[in-house]
Write a protein that holds these residues in place. Structure first.
Motif, PDB file in Angstrom:
ATOM      1  N   LYS A  11       1.620  17.001  -2.130  1.00  0.00           N
ATOM      2  CA  LYS A  11       2.069  15.735  -2.726  1.00  0.00           C
ATOM      3  C   LYS A  11       2.240  15.911  -4.234  1.00  0.00           C
ATOM      4  O   LYS A  11       3.213  15.429  -4.810  1.00  0.00           O
ATOM      5  CB  LYS A  11       1.055  14.619  -2.449  1.00  0.00           C
ATOM      6  N   ARG A  15       5.577  15.370  -6.407  1.00  0.00           N
ATOM      7  CA  ARG A  15       5.540  14.430  -7.540  1.00  0.00           C
ATOM      8  C   ARG A  15       6.119  15.060  -8.802  1.00  0.00           C
ATOM      9  O   ARG A  15       6.990  14.500  -9.447  1.00  0.00           O
ATOM     10  CB  ARG A  15       4.068  14.110  -7.826  1.00  0.00           C
ATOM     11  N   ILE A 142       5.819   8.802  -1.654  1.00  0.00           N
ATOM     12  CA  ILE A 142       4.832   9.367  -2.568  1.00  0.00           C
ATOM     13  C   ILE A 142       4.992   8.633  -3.881  1.00  0.00           C
ATOM     14  O   ILE A 142       6.101   8.507  -4.405  1.00  0.00           O
ATOM     15  CB  ILE A 142       5.062  10.884  -2.766  1.00  0.00           C
ATOM     16  N   GLY A 143       3.890   8.100  -4.385  1.00  0.00           N
ATOM     17  CA  GLY A 143       3.916   7.392  -5.663  1.00  0.00           C
ATOM     18  C   GLY A 143       3.304   8.254  -6.747  1.00  0.00           C
ATOM     19  O   GLY A 143       3.268   9.485  -6.630  1.00  0.00           O
ATOM     20  N   ALA A 146      -2.120   7.230  -7.789  1.00  0.00           N
ATOM     21  CA  ALA A 146      -3.359   6.506  -8.076  1.00  0.00           C
ATOM     22  C   ALA A 146      -3.767   5.647  -6.879  1.00  0.00           C
ATOM     23  O   ALA A 146      -4.874   5.126  -6.821  1.00  0.00           O
ATOM     24  CB  ALA A 146      -3.191   5.646  -9.318  1.00  0.00           C
ATOM     25  N   TYR A 148      -2.511   2.748  -5.986  1.00  0.00           N
ATOM     26  CA  TYR A 148      -2.378   1.294  -6.193  1.00  0.00           C
ATOM     27  C   TYR A 148      -1.617   0.644  -5.043  1.00  0.00           C
ATOM     28  O   TYR A 148      -2.030  -0.378  -4.507  1.00  0.00           O
ATOM     29  CB  TYR A 148      -1.643   0.994  -7.506  1.00  0.00           C
ATOM     30  N   TYR A 149      -0.473   1.219  -4.701  1.00  0.00           N
ATOM     31  CA  TYR A 149       0.341   0.601  -3.653  1.00  0.00           C
ATOM     32  C   TYR A 149      -0.208   0.891  -2.261  1.00  0.00           C
ATOM     33  O   TYR A 149      -0.107   0.060  -1.374  1.00  0.00           O
ATOM     34  CB  TYR A 149       1.829   0.983  -3.800  1.00  0.00           C
ATOM     35  N   ASP A 150      -0.799   2.044  -2.069  1.00  0.00           N
ATOM     36  CA  ASP A 150      -1.406   2.332  -0.762  1.00  0.00           C
ATOM     37  C   ASP A 150      -2.434   1.255  -0.435  1.00  0.00           C
ATOM     38  O   ASP A 150      -2.462   0.715   0.667  1.00  0.00           O
ATOM     39  CB  ASP A 150      -2.104   3.694  -0.774  1.00  0.00           C
ATOM     40  N   ARG A 151      -3.279   0.949  -1.412  1.00  0.00           N
ATOM     41  CA  ARG A 151      -4.323  -0.065  -1.185  1.00  0.00           C
ATOM     42  C   ARG A 151      -3.712  -1.442  -0.959  1.00  0.00           C
ATOM     43  O   ARG A 151      -4.192  -2.221  -0.148  1.00  0.00           O
ATOM     44  CB  ARG A 151      -5.296  -0.111  -2.372  1.00  0.00           C
ATOM     45  N   GLU A 154      -1.964  -1.912   2.532  1.00  0.00           N
ATOM     46  CA  GLU A 154      -2.935  -2.031   3.615  1.00  0.00           C
ATOM     47  C   GLU A 154      -3.220  -3.504   3.948  1.00  0.00           C
ATOM     48  O   GLU A 154      -3.581  -3.830   5.067  1.00  0.00           O
ATOM     49  CB  GLU A 154      -4.232  -1.368   3.153  1.00  0.00           C
ATOM     50  N   ASP A 179      -1.026  10.908   4.634  1.00  0.00           N
ATOM     51  CA  ASP A 179      -2.450  10.719   4.863  1.00  0.00           C
ATOM     52  C   ASP A 179      -2.625   9.509   5.776  1.00  0.00           C
ATOM     53  O   ASP A 179      -1.713   8.717   5.959  1.00  0.00           O
ATOM     54  CB  ASP A 179      -3.161  10.422   3.535  1.00  0.00           C
ATOM     55  N   HIS A 181      -4.046   6.764   5.173  1.00  0.00           N
ATOM     56  CA  HIS A 181      -3.869   5.465   4.510  1.00  0.00           C
ATOM     57  C   HIS A 181      -2.410   5.126   4.190  1.00  0.00           C
ATOM     58  O   HIS A 181      -2.119   4.015   3.766  1.00  0.00           O
ATOM     59  CB  HIS A 181      -4.693   5.417   3.222  1.00  0.00           C
ATOM     60  N   ASP A 182      -1.489   6.070   4.356  1.00  0.00           N
ATOM     61  CA  ASP A 182      -0.108   5.810   3.962  1.00  0.00           C
ATOM     62  C   ASP A 182       0.560   4.816   4.905  1.00  0.00           C
ATOM     63  O   ASP A 182       0.455   4.934   6.117  1.00  0.00           O
ATOM     64  CB  ASP A 182       0.704   7.113   3.948  1.00  0.00           C
TER      65      ASP A 182
HETATM   66  N1  LIG Z   1      -6.417   2.352   1.328  1.00  0.00           N
HETATM   67  C1  LIG Z   1      -7.059   3.196   0.544  1.00  0.00           C
HETATM   68  N2  LIG Z   1      -8.390   3.113   0.397  1.00  0.00           N
HETATM   69  C2  LIG Z   1      -9.032   3.979  -0.389  1.00  0.00           C
HETATM   70  N3  LIG Z   1      -8.452   4.961  -1.078  1.00  0.00           N
HETATM   71  C3  LIG Z   1      -7.145   5.098  -0.975  1.00  0.00           C
HETATM   72  C4  LIG Z   1      -6.371   4.214  -0.166  1.00  0.00           C
HETATM   73  N4  LIG Z   1      -5.104   4.570  -0.282  1.00  0.00           N
HETATM   74  C5  LIG Z   1      -5.075   5.615  -1.124  1.00  0.00           C
HETATM   75  N5  LIG Z   1      -6.295   5.951  -1.538  1.00  0.00           N
HETATM   76  C6  LIG Z   1      -6.595   7.052  -2.465  1.00  0.00           C
HETATM   77  O1  LIG Z   1      -5.705   6.961  -3.564  1.00  0.00           O
HETATM   78  C7  LIG Z   1      -5.316   8.267  -3.993  1.00  0.00           C
HETATM   79  C8  LIG Z   1      -3.817   8.403  -4.070  1.00  0.00           C
HETATM   80  O2  LIG Z   1      -3.221   8.408  -2.802  1.00  0.00           O
HETATM   81  P1  LIG Z   1      -1.797   9.062  -2.546  1.00  0.00           P
HETATM   82  O3  LIG Z   1      -1.810  10.488  -2.906  1.00  0.00           O
HETATM   83  O4  LIG Z   1      -1.342   8.668  -1.169  1.00  0.00           O
HETATM   84  O5  LIG Z   1      -0.966   8.276  -3.652  1.00  0.00           O
HETATM   85  P2  LIG Z   1       0.484   7.715  -3.811  1.00  0.00           P
HETATM   86  O6  LIG Z   1       1.008   7.188  -2.534  1.00  0.00           O
HETATM   87  O7  LIG Z   1       1.267   8.739  -4.494  1.00  0.00           O
HETATM   88  O8  LIG Z   1       0.155   6.558  -4.842  1.00  0.00           O
HETATM   89  P3  LIG Z   1       0.533   5.060  -5.102  1.00  0.00           P
HETATM   90  O9  LIG Z   1       0.044   4.240  -3.953  1.00  0.00           O
HETATM   91  O10 LIG Z   1      -0.179   4.764  -6.371  1.00  0.00           O
HETATM   92  O11 LIG Z   1       1.986   4.978  -5.249  1.00  0.00           O
HETATM   93  C9  LIG Z   1      -5.938   9.239  -3.041  1.00  0.00           C
HETATM   94  O12 LIG Z   1      -7.086   9.764  -3.670  1.00  0.00           O
HETATM   95  C10 LIG Z   1      -6.315   8.393  -1.848  1.00  0.00           C
HETATM   96  O13 LIG Z   1      -7.420   8.909  -1.172  1.00  0.00           O
END
Ligand SMILES: Nc1ncnc2c1ncn2[C@@H]1O[C@H](COP(=O)(O)OP(=O)(O)OP(=O)(O)O)[C@@H](O)[C@H]1O
Ligand SMILES: Nc1nc2c(c(=O)[nH]1)N(C=O)[C@@H](CNc1ccc(C(=O)N[C@@H](CCC(=O)O)C(=O)O)cc1)CN2
Length: 202
Positions: A11, A15, A142-143, A146, A148-151, A154, A179, A181-182
């Motif tokens: 990832k 990025r 892929i962001g 951090a 932010y958007y994954d959380r 959800e 992953d 959580h995506d």
């Molecule tokens: N729902 C979640 N709960 C807890 N931790 C999470 C969650 N989603 C993502 N993370 C954590 O956030 C970090 C970034 O995840 P990831 O590499 O998928 O980022 P991204 O998709 O590029 O970022 P973004 O969501 O900021 O655009 C990872 O360490 C991941 O474990």
């Protein structure tokens, strides 16, 4: 033989590659791409049906969302922009009716001033434009890494329409590493049209 790369490493590599490509995009092409993307967006059923729009305030060479914000205001669609909560890396969305309700606190991204705007819970959002450095045809993204958007994604309602906007080089032909959580978007707007993402697991 070298060790296979972990998802985190992969990832990160994608990025960096995308950040580089974005930087190299000449202004004239950037403008052309944005116009095409905007046209596809406004013409789409998903946009027309959207009761409001949740998006982000674009910076640097991200797909221009400032024009989209203005278009939504023109069409009387409420606009929601996120504020980053740095402690827990979550986002709170606020209704914004004017750029004067924004302030730049960190990351160089203008954000809503909480005292001047009303917040909305993520569960209530129905049309969300999700930022991303890269998207694949299945709608995974892929962001900046951090989370932010994954959380945020959800917590969205299953009925919410999640969409991405991409420049050609951001559309990844192979499947992106994902992953647990995506969460994927349903639609991706490109300069050539709209991609309906398939959600079949493969
Ligand atoms: N729902 C979640 N709960 C807890 N931790 C999470 C969650 N989603 C993502 N993370 C954590 O956030 C970090 C970034 O995840 P990831 O590499 O998928 O980022 P991204 O998709 O590029 O970022 P973004 O969501 O900021 O655009 C990872 O360490 C991941 O474990
Ligand atoms: N225009 C826009 N707004 C957006 C996003 C985006 O991608 N684009 N976001 C999409 O998620 C959120 C912000 N995401 C961010 C993710 C990582 C970093 C970051 O890594 N910043 C510092 C690290 C400093 C720190 O962690 O305190 C850095 O650049 O080094 C910043 C913002 C919300 N708003």
């Amino acid at each position: 033989m070298s060790k296979p790369m972990s998802i985190v490493q992969l990832k990160q590599q994608i990025r960096l590659e995308m950040i580089q490509k974005k930087k190299q995009l000449p202004n004239s092409i950037f403008e052309q791409y944005n116009s095409l993307l905007h046209e596809w967006l406004y013409m789409s059923e998903a946009w027309k049906k959207a009761p409001h729009v949740a998006l982000y305030y674009s910076v640097e060479k991200e797909v221009d969302t400032l024009k989209i914000i203005k278009q939504a205001w023109l069409e009387n669609k409420p606009v929601y922009l996120p504020k980053c909560n740095r402690e827990d890396k979550t986002l709170t969305f606020y209704r914004v009716d004017s750029f004067e309700q924004l302030e730049t606190v960190f990351y160089g991204i203008p954000e809503p001033i909480p005292e001047q705007c009303e917040s909305i819970s993520v569960e209530e959002l129905r049309f969300i434009i999700v930022p991303g450095l890269a998207f694949d045809h299945a709608g995974f993204r892929i962001g900046y890494g951090a989370g932010y958007y994954d959380r945020t994604l959800e917590q969205t309602d299953p009925a919410a329409c999640l969409v991405g906007l991409v420049f050609p080089f951001q559309l990844y032909l192979n499947r992106l590493p994902i992953d647990q959580h995506d969460r994927s978007v349903q639609l991706i707007y490109t300069i050539d049209g709209v991609i309906q993402c398939d959600h079949k697991e493969s």
